[in-house]
Design a protein around this motif. Structure first.
Motif, PDB file in Angstrom:
ATOM      1  N   GLN A  17       7.930 -24.848 -22.278  1.00  0.00           N
ATOM      2  CA  GLN A  17       6.478 -26.022 -22.709  1.00  0.00           C
ATOM      3  C   GLN A  17       5.393 -25.776 -22.541  1.00  0.00           C
ATOM      4  O   GLN A  17       4.707 -26.525 -23.023  1.00  0.00           O
ATOM      5  CB  GLN A  17       7.845 -27.298 -22.687  1.00  0.00           C
ATOM      6  CG  GLN A  17       7.639 -28.419 -23.110  1.00  0.00           C
ATOM      7  CD  GLN A  17       8.653 -29.791 -22.935  1.00  0.00           C
ATOM      8  OE1 GLN A  17       9.328 -30.030 -23.626  1.00  0.00           O
ATOM      9  NE2 GLN A  17       8.095 -30.373 -21.674  1.00  0.00           N
ATOM     10  N   ARG A  19       4.218 -23.616 -21.304  1.00  0.00           N
ATOM     11  CA  ARG A  19       3.116 -22.802 -22.162  1.00  0.00           C
ATOM     12  C   ARG A  19       2.504 -23.135 -23.232  1.00  0.00           C
ATOM     13  O   ARG A  19       1.991 -22.805 -23.807  1.00  0.00           O
ATOM     14  CB  ARG A  19       4.214 -20.818 -22.290  1.00  0.00           C
ATOM     15  CG  ARG A  19       3.786 -20.225 -21.216  1.00  0.00           C
ATOM     16  CD  ARG A  19       4.477 -19.397 -21.570  1.00  0.00           C
ATOM     17  NE  ARG A  19       4.018 -18.372 -19.626  1.00  0.00           N
ATOM     18  CZ  ARG A  19       5.353 -17.899 -19.446  1.00  0.00           C
ATOM     19  NH1 ARG A  19       6.483 -18.625 -19.639  1.00  0.00           N
ATOM     20  NH2 ARG A  19       5.246 -17.260 -17.921  1.00  0.00           N
ATOM     21  N   LYS A  20       3.484 -23.742 -24.347  1.00  0.00           N
ATOM     22  CA  LYS A  20       3.561 -24.268 -25.196  1.00  0.00           C
ATOM     23  C   LYS A  20       2.410 -24.645 -25.456  1.00  0.00           C
ATOM     24  O   LYS A  20       1.235 -25.193 -26.171  1.00  0.00           O
ATOM     25  CB  LYS A  20       4.490 -25.014 -25.803  1.00  0.00           C
ATOM     26  CG  LYS A  20       4.603 -24.981 -27.717  1.00  0.00           C
ATOM     27  CD  LYS A  20       5.842 -26.466 -28.518  1.00  0.00           C
ATOM     28  CE  LYS A  20       5.316 -26.823 -29.604  1.00  0.00           C
ATOM     29  NZ  LYS A  20       6.589 -27.445 -30.197  1.00  0.00           N
ATOM     30  N   GLU A  24      -1.703 -24.925 -26.662  1.00  0.00           N
ATOM     31  CA  GLU A  24      -2.380 -25.873 -28.300  1.00  0.00           C
ATOM     32  C   GLU A  24      -3.328 -26.863 -27.794  1.00  0.00           C
ATOM     33  O   GLU A  24      -4.489 -27.228 -28.582  1.00  0.00           O
ATOM     34  CB  GLU A  24      -0.889 -27.071 -27.749  1.00  0.00           C
ATOM     35  CG  GLU A  24      -1.150 -27.937 -29.363  1.00  0.00           C
ATOM     36  CD  GLU A  24       0.176 -28.647 -29.718  1.00  0.00           C
ATOM     37  OE1 GLU A  24       0.468 -30.254 -29.016  1.00  0.00           O
ATOM     38  OE2 GLU A  24       1.730 -28.764 -30.246  1.00  0.00           O
ATOM     39  N   TYR A  76       7.846 -33.114 -24.372  1.00  0.00           N
ATOM     40  CA  TYR A  76       6.661 -32.402 -24.219  1.00  0.00           C
ATOM     41  C   TYR A  76       5.458 -33.146 -24.086  1.00  0.00           C
ATOM     42  O   TYR A  76       4.249 -32.471 -23.635  1.00  0.00           O
ATOM     43  CB  TYR A  76       6.949 -31.656 -25.896  1.00  0.00           C
ATOM     44  CG  TYR A  76       5.113 -30.947 -26.738  1.00  0.00           C
ATOM     45  CD1 TYR A  76       5.589 -29.581 -25.239  1.00  0.00           C
ATOM     46  CD2 TYR A  76       4.449 -31.330 -26.892  1.00  0.00           C
ATOM     47  CE1 TYR A  76       4.507 -29.137 -25.407  1.00  0.00           C
ATOM     48  CE2 TYR A  76       3.755 -30.735 -26.878  1.00  0.00           C
ATOM     49  CZ  TYR A  76       3.371 -29.826 -26.814  1.00  0.00           C
ATOM     50  OH  TYR A  76       2.600 -28.169 -26.946  1.00  0.00           O
ATOM     51  N   LYS A  80       2.248 -31.534 -21.922  1.00  0.00           N
ATOM     52  CA  LYS A  80       1.370 -31.661 -22.668  1.00  0.00           C
ATOM     53  C   LYS A  80       0.166 -32.226 -21.914  1.00  0.00           C
ATOM     54  O   LYS A  80      -1.153 -31.580 -21.263  1.00  0.00           O
ATOM     55  CB  LYS A  80       1.341 -31.518 -23.729  1.00  0.00           C
ATOM     56  CG  LYS A  80      -0.221 -31.408 -23.952  1.00  0.00           C
ATOM     57  CD  LYS A  80      -0.404 -31.951 -26.267  1.00  0.00           C
ATOM     58  CE  LYS A  80      -1.411 -31.393 -26.611  1.00  0.00           C
ATOM     59  NZ  LYS A  80      -1.715 -31.869 -27.852  1.00  0.00           N
TER      60      LYS A  80
END
Length: 93
Positions: A17, A19-20, A24, A76, A80
């Protein structure tokens, strides 16, 4: 600009999560691509991991200062935001 030390464990969904979120954020703001990450797999490098103060992965540090440590159930959007804060701090330094 400072380098981020990123501790992770292979197969960890919270690490994936983070890394995503990082990918993004770089897509949204390409200046973040300039932040260097030293990614350290905790199980493969216990001698390095034991030098840092954290309980959960992912964890991110600049020098020895912990800027982000995930927690069980983290969503998430929360991850982020934390990764964004780490990237911003790295750019400030």
């Amino acid at each position: 600009m400072k380098k981020v030390t990123f501790f992770y464990i292979d197969g960890c969904p919270y690490c994936a999560q983070a890394r995503k979120a990082r990918a993004e954020l770089i897509a949204e703001n390409p200046v973040y691509a300039g932040v260097e990450f030293d990614e350290i797999e905790e199980h493969a490098n216990p001698e390095i991991a034991e030098q840092y103060d954290y309980w959960a992965t992912p964890s991110m540090f600049i020098d020895k200062e912990k800027l982000y440590e995930s927690h069980f159930g983290e969503k998430y959007d929360e991850a982020k935001q934390h990764v964004r804060e780490v990237l911003d701090r790295a750019l400030e330094a």
